[in-house]
Motif scaffolding. Structure first.
Motif, PDB file in Angstrom:
ATOM      1  N   VAL A 286       0.840  -1.196   0.000  1.00 14.59           N
ATOM      2  CA  VAL A 286       0.000   0.000   0.000  1.00 14.59           C
ATOM      3  C   VAL A 286       0.879   1.250   0.000  1.00 14.59           C
ATOM      4  N   LEU A 287       1.955   1.225   0.782  1.00 19.60           N
ATOM      5  CA  LEU A 287       2.894   2.361   0.787  1.00 19.60           C
ATOM      6  C   LEU A 287       3.509   2.552  -0.591  1.00 19.60           C
ATOM      7  N   SER A 288       3.926   1.464  -1.228  1.00 25.85           N
ATOM      8  CA  SER A 288       4.545   1.569  -2.558  1.00 25.85           C
ATOM      9  C   SER A 288       3.593   2.226  -3.557  1.00 25.85           C
ATOM     10  N   GLY A 289       2.319   1.841  -3.511  1.00 22.66           N
ATOM     11  CA  GLY A 289       1.353   2.437  -4.423  1.00 22.66           C
ATOM     12  C   GLY A 289       1.160   3.921  -4.182  1.00 22.66           C
ATOM     13  N   ALA A 290       1.148   4.322  -2.894  1.00 21.93           N
ATOM     14  CA  ALA A 290       0.997   5.738  -2.569  1.00 21.93           C
ATOM     15  C   ALA A 290       2.217   6.534  -3.044  1.00 21.93           C
ATOM     16  N   ILE A 291       3.417   5.986  -2.813  1.00 21.28           N
ATOM     17  CA  ILE A 291       4.632   6.662  -3.305  1.00 21.28           C
ATOM     18  C   ILE A 291       4.596   6.750  -4.825  1.00 21.28           C
ATOM     19  N   LEU A 292       4.187   5.666  -5.475  1.00 19.04           N
ATOM     20  CA  LEU A 292       4.141   5.622  -6.936  1.00 19.04           C
ATOM     21  C   LEU A 292       3.303   6.772  -7.496  1.00 19.04           C
ATOM     22  N   GLU A 293       2.126   6.991  -6.911  1.00 15.83           N
ATOM     23  CA  GLU A 293       1.262   8.056  -7.415  1.00 15.83           C
ATOM     24  C   GLU A 293       1.818   9.434  -7.103  1.00 15.83           C
TER      25      GLU A 293
END
Length: 371
Positions: A286-293
């Motif tokens: 979930v953190l990776s997806g937030a950073i990605l965006e």
């Protein structure tokens, strides 16, 4: 002279008041720094909502990962990007993972294009099809649920190389088995044209330091204190490549770059936001997806300003590299911790990654209300 009990109590009370004042001052300074960083990212990176926008202008992101054993990780990463504001999220996975991931959500666009040991399709054609997606994207993550199958890892390496050489300077995030790929190809980020963010945890970090700097893991673990670890993270950034940012996940998340900033700038942006007491599988995705965006948003904002300024492509890539890419990663860490705290408040010991995901929108509204 031995002090009496009354004087001892008085001294202790004064000492306790001093500690409280120092704690309040520290908290105030941390809050002021947080406000400053959130404001800077709102100004330079965050893409606001608006009725004049069309699909894709707030972010098109790709997650490369997903194999037969691990279908949840790419789902959480891609959905987190959507819940953080992305308009479109693509997943490239192995064929035997695609149906499961498609069944989790109709929001995701899933390509069963990663070659694996179980199929006999042409690797080159499938990788070419993935590379053809890149010009449409604002950020790419490689690693969530990727697995360590040799054929998958070789394909992922070719995709990473294509992202790194992109003339658009597409931001790249490496997590989970993407970090295993990096550990085994430790020099592959040296000539990256765009920013690269890596997100190691407590186990992955010393192994990467060892591979990149030659410091063995036992020697690294003898370093004590946060400052020593931040220094090691800076060394890791500089060894990996000039555009690399390290997000060292832990009790506090430390976001570090090897670039030289202003003399007054902190070596690390430290996220101490209170999170949850639960450490369930999927939170890192979930953190990776937030950073990605957030990386996608900063890239979109930069591209928009670059087009308006009509500068050359070479100058644009130079300017892109000079941006502080720690900020979007730090902002995402803050949002994830806030979402985790909200989820833990509601579910306590029963909290799982899906609960964090469902509170992510509320967390972003807390950070950027009405935006």
């Amino acid at each position: 002279r031995t002090p009496d009990h009354q004087s001892v109590r008085k001294a202790c009370a004064q000492d306790e008041r001093s500690r409280r004042v120092l704690k309040m001052a520290s908290s105030h300074n941390a809050t002021e720094q947080s406000r400053s960083l959130l404001g800077a990212f709102r100004r330079d990176g965050y893409v606001p909502l608006g009725d004049d926008r069309h699909k894709g202008q707030a972010g098109r992101v790709l997650v490369v990962g997903g194999c037969e054993e691990y279908t949840g990780a790419p789902y959480f990463a891609a959905m987190s990007a959507l819940h953080s504001g992305a308009d479109l999220a693509f997943i490239v996975c192995t064929r035997n993972a695609a149906v499961a991931i498609k069944s989790y959500s109709p929001e995701l666009i899933v390509y069963p294009s990663l070659p694996s040991a179980e199929d006999d399709l042409d690797d080159d054609k499938r990788i070419e099809a993935i590379v053809e997606l890149l010009p449409k994207l604002n950020a790419v993550a490689v690693g969530p649920g990727l697995g360590r199958d040799e054929r998958v890892q070789r394909a992922a390496k070719r995709i990473v190389e294509a992202v790194l050489s992109s003339e658009d300077g597409i931001p790249l995030l490496l997590d989970a088995d993407g970090l295993f790929l990096l550990q085994n190809n430790i020099r592959m980020l040296q000539n990256a044209k765009g920013p690269v963010v890596i997100t190691p945890n407590g186990g992955e970090f010393p192994r990467l330091v060892a591979a990149a700097t030659g410091t063995d893991v036992p020697s690294f673990k003898e370093r004590e204190g946060e400052d020593k670890e931040i220094e090691a993270a800076v060394e890791l950034c500089r060894a990996l490549g000039p555009t690399v940012v390290v997000v060292r996940k832990g009790a506090s998340d430390r976001v570090v770059s090897g670039q030289h900033f202003d003399a007054d700038a902190e070596k690390a942006l430290v996220c101490t936001e209170a999170g949850s007491l639960r450490r369930c599988g999927g939170q890192g995705d979930v953190l990776s997806g937030a950073i990605l965006e957030m990386l996608a948003m900063q890239h979109i904002s930069f591209t928009r300003n670059h087009v308006a300024a009509s500068s050359s492509d070479t100058a644009a890539l130079d300017d892109l590299a000079k941006l502080d890419w720690r900020r979007p990663a730090w902002v995402a860490c803050v949002a994830l911790r806030h979402a985790s705290a909200l989820a833990f408040r509601d579910k306590r010991r029963a909290m799982v990654a899906s609960d964090v995901l469902s509170h992510l929108g509320e967390a972003w509204e807390h950070l950027y209300p009405g935006n």
